[in-house]
Design a protein around this motif. Structure first.
Motif, short mmCIF file in Angstrom:
data_model
loop_
_atom_site.label_atom_id
_atom_site.label_comp_id
_atom_site.label_asym_id
_atom_site.label_seq_id
_atom_site.Cartn_x
_atom_site.Cartn_y
_atom_site.Cartn_z
N GLY A 177 0.81 -1.22 0.00
CA GLY A 177 0.00 0.00 0.00
C GLY A 177 0.84 1.26 0.00
O GLY A 177 2.03 1.24 0.30
N SER A 178 0.18 2.40 -0.27
CA SER A 178 0.89 3.67 -0.33
C SER A 178 0.99 4.34 1.03
O SER A 178 1.90 5.15 1.26
CB SER A 178 0.20 4.61 -1.33
N ASP A 179 0.06 4.04 1.95
CA ASP A 179 0.08 4.63 3.28
C ASP A 179 0.85 3.72 4.24
O ASP A 179 1.15 2.57 3.95
CB ASP A 179 -1.35 4.84 3.79
N TYR A 180 1.10 4.34 5.41
CA TYR A 180 1.72 3.53 6.46
C TYR A 180 0.79 2.37 6.81
O TYR A 180 -0.43 2.53 6.88
CB TYR A 180 1.99 4.38 7.69
N GLN A 181 1.43 1.24 7.07
CA GLN A 181 0.65 0.05 7.41
C GLN A 181 0.34 0.08 8.90
O GLN A 181 1.24 0.19 9.73
CB GLN A 181 1.42 -1.21 7.03
N TYR A 182 -0.93 0.02 9.22
CA TYR A 182 -1.38 0.06 10.62
C TYR A 182 -1.11 -1.28 11.26
O TYR A 182 -1.46 -2.32 10.73
CB TYR A 182 -2.86 0.39 10.70
N HIS A 194 2.33 2.20 13.64
CA HIS A 194 2.36 2.00 12.19
C HIS A 194 3.76 1.56 11.76
O HIS A 194 4.76 1.85 12.42
CB HIS A 194 1.98 3.29 11.45
N THR A 248 6.39 2.01 8.62
CA THR A 248 6.60 3.05 7.61
C THR A 248 7.01 2.51 6.25
O THR A 248 6.98 3.25 5.27
CB THR A 248 7.70 4.01 8.09
#
Length: 778
Positions: A56-61, A99, A101
């Motif tokens: 994914g493009s966002d930080y992984q929770y 998260h 990064t």
């Protein structure tokens, strides 16, 4: 995700519990009493899980950290530390959200250990103790299987049974084998059917066909491709592959075979034993030691005439001659040759494991030299055989079909003395000269047989001729015997033992008889006693001998042999009479020395004589050197004064001396050659001046010499040439004494020579010459 953890603690106080639960207590706590009570930890988490390879493009929770001290008023601050804190992992300090990064790889790192705590934002006071937790990565199937080798090499014997193991291949998967089926592998064969198979679980490759289909001679090399698939082989799994090169090794399953069934060769009859006749070849589909073979002759009429061996390099059968061939006796041979492997595999032995071939060999005729019926001849002849007597005969024939006549001759290099000859037609050997066994007992000659039609064809044979002994030599003394007898002795006393030798060699051995010769038997002083063992003793016949009366006795002894015809000879024993001591030892003999008497040996006498000669030579050499050192030259001056030398060593004959002396010896050496020529002339020939001196070398005469020359020229009784007459010695009848000045007191004192006038008219002129004053000649 949130986790709640409960734990028991025996030493946890109520105040601690109150702090963890928000600061509220009860009366027991105020009193300081300790209560054992189950409490709840403030942290509601312990372990988090994160999936690897996030795209994914966002930080992984990852999850949320929650503290009981967080009442939502914004006074709580969450702090994260440990592996990857702040870089790989970040936390929201206000609400505790955690998260990742970036994208993580479980095969690179499977989990991370982090620490978290809660503090008051205003005071910085820790509201929670620092607690450790773990973030684990969930595995996904993102790695394909890998084999330990890119290319495998294996081998298996040909004609192996089905299921024979060849080689095992191994693959690995980097995915987590404890989580799902990502690392569970299944092996399969994608290339190599139907010859080989692979076990899906172990990766062992096995043969898949029977012995009849796995034949190295048909196909030797195979390439097999093996695949390994994860996810237990299910759809969607990843696959890895490798190549396996399999070779069938050879077994001895093929017998050798001849390339042709019949072989033909031709060989000259002159071939010697071991000469090669020809080569035969067989082939074998096997290789290495399984293709090694050997040949044998199993039958045929040439089994004894030929051999066969195997060339190790070419594996060919080499036929050779084992016995001499004879075209005239047999012109062809046939043999059966068998070939088989040196190493046989019992699994594949059959009636066809051997092969047979026929070999026909033709013998070619060649022109051969004559052949003697024997390799050598031994002949005997008596040593007294007459010239021309036959010794024996040799025989040779031409082995060829033409049967050319043969002539014989003797190789004169073996009979340099020409003692023997051979009849050229029949080979009979006879004597050319008489023989003597005692000179040469054996004669070794060589006889040559040559074809009449082809003289280049010849052969030699040795002939050994032994001379048979006859009794033609009389026995003699073994040595020269010389002994002595004491003047006082006993009758019958043995003084010497004699033995004999004989040049003959009778077959029964020598037998000698000794006796006193008839001429010595009469009035003999000694007697001979035959000992019967080829020796005899010389005995005395009386008790006393006189050295003064007779000092030497000669005893004749007759020696006779025992062979036929009897031969005898007379040997003489010399006996000297000597004076002996009481024990019989010789003390004194006559002047003649006994060779056997005690004293100096011959070697000692020779040594003494050599020493004396050497000493004498040293003395002579020393004397000669000493004389040479003392000798001095007569003339030291470089000037030649021999014209002024007057010798007085010969007094001469004076007036009675009618022979004048030649003055040539007093002349200069350069005129020596001329003087020699003049000396050879006759005395009645008047020589010219040129014979003695040249014009420029003639010495200037003095006044006195001119007068003497003039007087002699006018004297008819003078010799026909000038000469010097010396009167150093006047002779026995002269009244004058010696004229030599050696006895004078002084040669420089003035002397009166007028007394010479009283000696006669012949001395008057001499008185005038010596008595004149120097002024008279000036």
């Amino acid at each position: 995700m949130q986790f709640v953890i409960f734990s028991w603690s025996s030493d946890m106080t109520h105040l601690d519990s109150q702090r963890l639960l928000g600061g509220e207590g009860n009366e027991a706590a105020i009193r300081g009493e300790k209560l054992l009570k189950r409490v709840r930890r403030g942290w509601m988490w312990n372990q988090f899980f994160l999936q690897e390879e996030y795209t994914g493009s966002d930080y992984q929770y990852i999850g949320k950290l929650q503290s009981d001290q967080d009442r939502g008023d914004g006074l709580v601050k969450y702090i994260l530390s440990g592996e990857g804190a702040g870089t790989i992992f970040v936390i929201d300090e206000n609400n505790g959200d955690l998260h990742a990064t970036r994208r993580l790889d479980r095969e690179e790192k499977a989990f991370y250990v982090l620490k978290a705590t809660v503090v008051n934002k205003r005071t910085g006071y820790k509201l929670e103790p620092e607690t450790e937790f773990t973030v684990k990565l969930h595995d996904i199937n993102d790695n394909e299987p890998h084999f330990s080798k890119e290319v495998y090499t294996g081998s298996v014997p040909e004609r192996s049974d089905i299921g024979t193991s060849v080689i095992q291949v191994t693959a690995t998967d980097a995915d987590d084998s404890m989580y799902g089926n990502s690392a569970k592998l299944v092996y399969s064969i994608s290339q190599g059917h139907p010859y080989f198979s692979v076990d899906p679980n172990t990766g062992v490759i096995r043969t898949a066909l029977g012995p009849g289909d796995m034949d190295r001679e048909q196909r030797e090399h195979y390439q097999v491709v093996i695949e390994a698939k994860d996810m237990a082989g299910q759809r969607g799994g990843l696959t890895g592959s490798t190549v396996v090169n399999i070779t069938l090794t050879d077994v001895n399953d093929n017998p050798p075979r001849f390339t042709q069934s019949i072989y033909q060769f031709r060989v000259p009859e002159s071939f010697k034993s071991g000469a090669p006749v020809g080569r035969i070849r067989a082939t074998d589909r096997d290789i290495g030691k399984n293709a090694e073979m050997y040949f044998t002759i199993v039958s045929g009429d040439g089994m004894d005439m030929f051999d066969i061996s195997t060339n190790k390099d070419t594996q060919e059968g080499v036929i050779t001659v084992s016995k001499p061939l004879d075209y005239e006796r047999k012109q062809s041979y046939t043999v059966e040759i068998q070939v088989q492997n040196t190493q046989v595999d019992p699994r594949f032995m059959s009636t066809g494991s051997k092969d047979m071939a026929t070999v026909r060999i033709s013998v070619e005729d060649v022109d051969e030299p004559p052949l003697f019926d024997k390799a050598s001849y031994l002949m005997e002849v008596k040593e007294d055989a007459a010239v021309g007597a036959a010794v024996g005969s040799v025989s040779a024939v031409d082995p060829d079909g033409t049967r050319s006549p043969v002539k014989y001759s003797i190789d004169r290099r073996t009979d340099m003395d020409r003692l023997f000859n051979v009849h050229p037609g029949n080979g009979s050997i006879f004597l050319l000269r008489s023989l003597d066994r005692e000179e040469t007992a054996w004669h070794n000659i060589s006889v040559i047989a040559t074809e009449f039609n082809n003289p280049r064809q010849s052969s030699h044979v040795p002939v050994y001729i032994r001379l048979l002994d006859i009794n033609d030599n009389a026995p003699t003394f073994a040595t020269v015997y010389e002994t002595f007898v004491c003047e006082k002795t006993k009758a019958g006393q043995r003084i010497q033992t004699v033995s004999a030798v004989d040049a003959d060699e009778p077959s029964t051995g020598h037998k000698f008889f000794f006796s006193l010769a008839p001429e010595g038997a009469y009035r003999s002083n000694f007697t001979v006693r035959d000992n019967g063992d080829n020796t005899a003793g010389i005995l005395t016949r009386r008790a006393s001998y006189s050295r003064l009366h007779q000092s030497v006795y000669l005893v004749p002894v007759v020696i006779t042999d025992g062979d036929y015809p009897m031969q005898s000879s007379t040997g003489t024993l010399t006996v000297r009479v000597c004076t002996c001591d009481r024990d019989g030892n010789m003390e004194l003999c006559n002047a003649e020395a006994l060779s056997s008497s005690p004293g100096l040996s011959t070697g000692a006498l020779i040594a003494i004589l050599l020493c004396a000669i050497i000493l004498l030579m040293i003395v002579v050499l020393f004397t000669a050197l000493k004389r040479q050192r003392k000798q001095e030259p007569l003339i030291i001056s470089k000037e030649d004064v021999r014209d002024n030398v007057v010798s007085y060593n010969d007094e001469g004959g004076g007036e009675e001396d009618t022979q004048a002396f030649d003055i040539g010896a007093l002349r200069h050496p350069d005129a020596a050659a001329v003087l020699e020529e003049s000396a050879k002339q006759r005395r009645d020939i008047i020589p010219t001046d040129t014979l003695l001196y040249s014009a420029h070398r003639r010495p200037a005469p003095s006044a006195s010499s001119l007068i003497i020359v003039l007087e002699n020229d006018c004297n008819p009784t003078a010799p026909p040439y000038d000469s010097l007459a010396t009167y150093a010695y006047e002779g026995a009848g002269s009244v004058a004494e010696s004229l030599s000045s050696l006895g004078s007191a002084s040669s420089e004192a003035e002397q009166d020579y007028h007394y010479l006038s009283d000696w006669g008219p012949r001395f008057r002129k001499l008185a005038d010459l010596y008595g004149a004053e120097d002024s008279d000649f000036s």
